[in-house]
Design a protein around this motif. Structure first.
Motif, PDB file in Angstrom:
ATOM      1  N   SER A  46     -33.625 -59.241  90.212  1.00 35.03           N
ATOM      2  CA  SER A  46     -32.920 -59.817  89.066  1.00 35.03           C
ATOM      3  C   SER A  46     -31.632 -60.434  89.597  1.00 35.03           C
ATOM      4  O   SER A  46     -31.224 -60.166  90.739  1.00 35.03           O
ATOM      5  N   GLN A 259     -25.050 -58.671  70.758  1.00 37.15           N
ATOM      6  CA  GLN A 259     -25.477 -58.183  72.062  1.00 37.15           C
ATOM      7  C   GLN A 259     -24.593 -57.017  72.470  1.00 37.15           C
ATOM      8  O   GLN A 259     -23.382 -57.146  72.573  1.00 37.15           O
ATOM      9  N   GLY A 324     -26.979 -60.614  79.570  1.00 38.81           N
ATOM     10  CA  GLY A 324     -27.559 -59.405  78.996  1.00 38.81           C
ATOM     11  C   GLY A 324     -26.462 -58.496  78.499  1.00 38.81           C
ATOM     12  O   GLY A 324     -25.576 -58.921  77.748  1.00 38.81           O
ATOM     13  N   ASP A 325     -26.493 -57.227  78.941  1.00 38.87           N
ATOM     14  CA  ASP A 325     -25.489 -56.266  78.468  1.00 38.87           C
ATOM     15  C   ASP A 325     -24.275 -56.183  79.396  1.00 38.87           C
ATOM     16  O   ASP A 325     -23.472 -55.261  79.288  1.00 38.87           O
ATOM     17  N   THR A 326     -24.120 -57.187  80.274  1.00 40.09           N
ATOM     18  CA  THR A 326     -23.045 -57.164  81.262  1.00 40.09           C
ATOM     19  C   THR A 326     -21.969 -58.197  80.959  1.00 40.09           C
ATOM     20  O   THR A 326     -22.269 -59.380  80.800  1.00 40.09           O
TER      21      THR A 326
END
Length: 361
Positions: A46, A259, A324-326
Motif C-alpha cells: 500500500s 472519514q 484513508g484514516d491517516t
C-alpha cells in the motif's frame, strides 16, 4: 476547510486531502533505470507501507538513496540509488531499485543554490524523484528580469533542475469560504487533536495570530482561541477549544458522512490523497513532491511542504489532507482553482504535531 456544525455543538473536522509525492502509474522513462535480477521479489505494498519501507531503507542506505516514490499501478516502492550495492539492498528488502544520475546530496545542493540565488516571489521548488531533478515552478507574476534571473540560475544547475511555468499565482488560500472564522479572515479546520489532555484543533498558521478567537460563523460565539501560530517558515497553528464544543476525530466528506481519522502519517510521492475544505469540499489528487519551498511574496517563504495536484481555492486554507484514516497535511496555498486545476502545497501534519506536543484525537 469547513468546520461542520452538528447537533449539540459538535465540531466536525473540515478536512482537506493531500496528494502523496509518489508518482502514480507512470512508465519509467529514464535511460539509466536498471532492471532487477529475477531472484529478488518485489513486494506488493500500500502507499502507506511503501512510505514506511522507504523510511527504513533511507536509514539503512545511509546516503545511498536518491529519493523514492510509489508506483500505484504495480503497487511497488521504487527507490533511486547510485550504485549496485545500494540497489541490491533495496531489492533484498522488496523494493524496486532504479539507478539514477544525481545523488540526493546533489539535488539538495541545487535547492540551496536556488535559495541563495533565486529567492523570487511567485516561485517554488521541490525534488521530483521520478525525474531525479529539482522541479522549479514560476507562477504568472514572475516576468521580465525576475524570469531571466530564474532561468539563468536553473540553467546553471544543468540536468539537476528544470523550470516550469504555472498559469496561476501562488498565494495562501485565506479569504472566502464558509468555515471557521476570526476577525482576520476565514479558513478551514484541519484535524482535531489532543494536547496535555485538552481538546484542540490544528489549521494553517497564516490564518491568524496567537490569541485570536475562532467561531463557527462570522460574529458567532467563540469555540476556541489560537494558542500558537507559526508562519512564515512553517504554516501551522493550534487552537484550544472552549465551552462544550465536541471534537470528533473525523473529516467532513460533504456527502452526509465523515472519514474517521486515527493517526498521522508522512506523505510519499505517488500517494493518492484527498482534501476536504469549506469552499470546494472534497477533491482528490496525488503527491508530486516533498520538502517543497514556496515563496508567496512579501517575505512569506514556507519550507518543507508537500506539493500535490489536488486543487484548492480561497477558504480551503488549513483544511485536511488525508489518505484513508491517516492525517497527512494542512492546506497552505497554491495556484489555480478547482475548474482549471493547479498546484497546491500542504504543511505536513507530523511536523505540526511534534512542534505542539499534540496527538491526533
Amino acid at each position: 476547510m469547513q468546520h461542520r456544525r452538528i447537533p449539540k455543538r459538535r465540531a466536525a473536522l473540515a478536512g482537506g486531502a493531500v496528494v502523496a509525492l509518489l508518482g502514480v502509474g507512470f512508465t519509467f522513462q529514464t535511460a539509466n533505470a536498471s532492471e532487477e535480477p529475477r531472484q529478488f521479489t518485489v513486494k506488493t505494498l500500500s502507499a502507506t507501507a511503501a512510505g514506511n519501507l522507504a523510511t527504513s531503507l533511507d536509514a539503512k542506505l545511509a546516503g545511498g538513496s536518491a529519493g523514492a516514490y510509489y508506483d500505484a499501478r504495480s503497487k511497488a516502492l521504487v527507490v533511486n540509488v547510485i550504485d549496485e550495492a545500494a540497489a541490491d539492498s533495496v531489492r533484498a528488502a522488496g523494493g524496486r531499485a532504479r539507478i539514477v544520475e544525481h545523488t540526493l546530496a546533489e539535488l539538495t545542493g541545487a535547492r540551496q543554490t536556488l535559495k541563495k540565488q533565486a529567492t523570487i516571489p511567485g516561485t517554488s521548488w521541490a525534488v521530483d524523484p521520478v525525474t531525479n531533478k529539482v522541479v522549479v515552478t514560476a507562477d504568472r507574476t514572475v516576468k521580465g528580469a525576475a524570469w531571466d534571473k530564474l532561468g539563468k540560475v536553473v540553467e546553471s544547475l544543468g540536468s539537476k533542475a528544470e523550470l516550469k511555468r504555472s498559469a496561476g499565482e501562488f498565494k495562501p488560500l485565506v479569504a472566502g469560504g464558509d468555515a471557521i472564522h476570526t476577525g482576520g479572515g476565514r479558513c478551514s479546520l484541519g484535524f482535531n487533536v489532543v494536547k496535555d489532555g485538552q481538546p484542540h484543533f490544528i489549521t494553517a498558521g497564516h490564518c491568524g495570530e496567537a490569541g485570536s478567537e475562532w467561531a463557527e460563523s462570522q460574529g458567532g460565539p467563540a469555540i476556541g482561541t489560537m494558542a500558537d501560530s507559526q508562519f512564515p517558515g512553517n504554516d501551522f497553528a493550534l487552537v484550544k477549544y472552549s465551552g462544550d464544543t465536541e471534537h470528533p476525530s473525523e473529516v467532513n466528506l460533504y456527502n452526509g458522512s465523515a472519514q474517521q481519522i486515527t493517526k498521522a502519517g508522512e506523505a510519499t510521492v505517488g500517494m493518492k490523497v484527498s482534501r476536504s475544505g469549506s469552499t470546494t469540499q472534497v477533491h482528490d489528487g496525488e503527491v508530486t513532491g516533498l520538502n517543497a519551498t514556496v515563496n508567496y511574496g512579501n517575505g512569506d517563504v514556507v519550507e518543507g511542504l508537500i506539493q500535490t495536484t489536488v486543487c484548492a481555492e480561497p477558504g480551503d486554507s488549513g483544511g485536511s489532507l488525508f489518505a484513508g484514516d491517516t492525517a497527512i497535511g494542512l492546506t497552505s496555498g497554491g495556484s489555480g482553482d478547482c475548474s482549471a486545476g493547479g498546484e497546491t502545497f500542504f504543511q505536513p501534519v507530523p511536523e505540526a504535531l511534534a512542534a505542539f506536543g499534540a496527538q491526533i484525537g
